[in-house]
Design an enzyme around this catalytic site. Structure first.
Site, PDB file in Angstrom:
ATOM      1  N   CYS A  83       0.835  -1.204   0.000  1.00 18.61           N
ATOM      2  CA  CYS A  83       0.000   0.000   0.000  1.00 18.61           C
ATOM      3  C   CYS A  83       0.871   1.257   0.000  1.00 18.61           C
ATOM      4  O   CYS A  83       1.633   1.472  -0.930  1.00 18.61           O
ATOM      5  CB  CYS A  83      -0.996  -0.036   1.156  1.00 18.61           C
ATOM      6  SG  CYS A  83      -2.349   1.169   0.948  1.00 18.61           S
ATOM      7  N   HIS A 197      -3.937  -4.648  -0.211  1.00 18.01           N
ATOM      8  CA  HIS A 197      -3.554  -5.223   1.076  1.00 18.01           C
ATOM      9  C   HIS A 197      -3.651  -6.748   0.989  1.00 18.01           C
ATOM     10  O   HIS A 197      -4.751  -7.306   1.108  1.00 18.01           O
ATOM     11  CB  HIS A 197      -4.482  -4.721   2.177  1.00 18.01           C
ATOM     12  CG  HIS A 197      -4.257  -3.305   2.568  1.00 18.01           C
ATOM     13  ND1 HIS A 197      -3.304  -2.920   3.484  1.00 18.01           N
ATOM     14  CD2 HIS A 197      -4.835  -2.152   2.133  1.00 18.01           C
ATOM     15  CE1 HIS A 197      -3.324  -1.608   3.615  1.00 18.01           C
ATOM     16  NE2 HIS A 197      -4.237  -1.117   2.808  1.00 18.01           N
ATOM     17  N   GLU A 199      -2.825  -8.864   3.178  1.00 19.08           N
ATOM     18  CA  GLU A 199      -3.252  -9.396   4.474  1.00 19.08           C
ATOM     19  C   GLU A 199      -4.765  -9.343   4.653  1.00 19.08           C
ATOM     20  O   GLU A 199      -5.304  -9.984   5.559  1.00 19.08           O
ATOM     21  CB  GLU A 199      -2.547  -8.649   5.612  1.00 19.08           C
ATOM     22  CG  GLU A 199      -3.068  -7.265   5.921  1.00 19.08           C
ATOM     23  CD  GLU A 199      -2.556  -6.162   5.006  1.00 19.08           C
ATOM     24  OE1 GLU A 199      -2.832  -4.983   5.296  1.00 19.08           O
ATOM     25  OE2 GLU A 199      -1.882  -6.477   3.992  1.00 19.08           O
TER      26      GLU A 199
END
Length: 219
Positions: A83, A197, A199
């Site tokens: 990001c 992202h 994650e």
């Protein structure tokens, strides 16, 4: 045991990233750290980031971690920017009136136009927030190792108002469309970077993190 260093400069989803990496990192130790020696001794380095680029660059430099990032890249350690961590690796950002970044990947960070529309002529909101497909870009008819076992046009989770525009198309291994096409995944030598992202991107994101941990930084 491999050591994975998640750089802590106070501006990233540190624990979310670390937990996701731990989930896919077999026989590895994941450490959130701002200690230069630990980072420079790690097998893999992750540079996360959220918030305004001026604040992120300010904290990174205040802590001297910009120099640590330079050294890690120079040493050939595989490094992943996430990001704003991706945008930090570029040359310059339009955000906050203009901010010079680390210039490790040659490109600019630009703001989405507030008046963008989709193919149905519907107004698009800024920031670009939510799931979107990413097109994998091949090099010499081969996909980058970061894409191993990930289908083309897989969906990843984005939250950003600014996007990357690269000088060298060879640095781009993934693109996305949100009113305009933009460079969403970058790779050069031992550097990789993603605008989304991983994650927060479920199976595809976890697979990408797993691929990064297995990547030797040579592609």
């Amino acid at each position: 045991m491999k050591l994975i260093a998640v750089i802590d400069y106070g501006m990233g989803n540190l624990h979310s990233v670390a937990k996701a990496v731990e989930h896919v990192a077999e026989h590895a130790r994941v450490e959130i750290t701002r200690d230069a020696n630990t980072i420079l001794e790690a097998d893999r380095v992750i540079l996360p980031g959220v918030g305004a680029i001026r604040d992120c660059m300010g904290e990174l430099c205040r802590l001297g971690l910009n120099q640590t990032v330079y050294k890690a890249i120079e040493q050939g350690q595989p490094l992943l920017g996430i990001c704003v961590g991706m945008q930090i690796l570029l040359s310059h950002s339009e955000e906050n009136g203009g901010v010079d970044c680390l210039n490790q990947l040659h490109g600019k960070v630009k703001r989405f136009d507030e008046h963008m529309k989709n193919s149905q002529e519907q107004q698009l909101k800024v920031p670009h927030m939510g799931w979107n497909q990413v097109q994998q870009i091949q090099r010499e008819d081969e996909v980058h190792p970061l894409w191993h076992n990930i289908e083309d046009q897989s969906r990843f989770y984005f939250v950003h108002s600014y996007y990357a525009e690269m000088e060298n198309p060879a640095d781009v291994i993934g693109r996305c469309d949100y009113g305009i096409g933009f460079d969403a995944v970058l790779a050069r030598k031992n550097l990789a970077a993603v605008q989304f992202h991983p994650e927060k991107s479920h199976d595809a994101g976890l697979q990408l993190l797993k691929n990064f941990l297995q990547w030797d930084g040579q592609a």
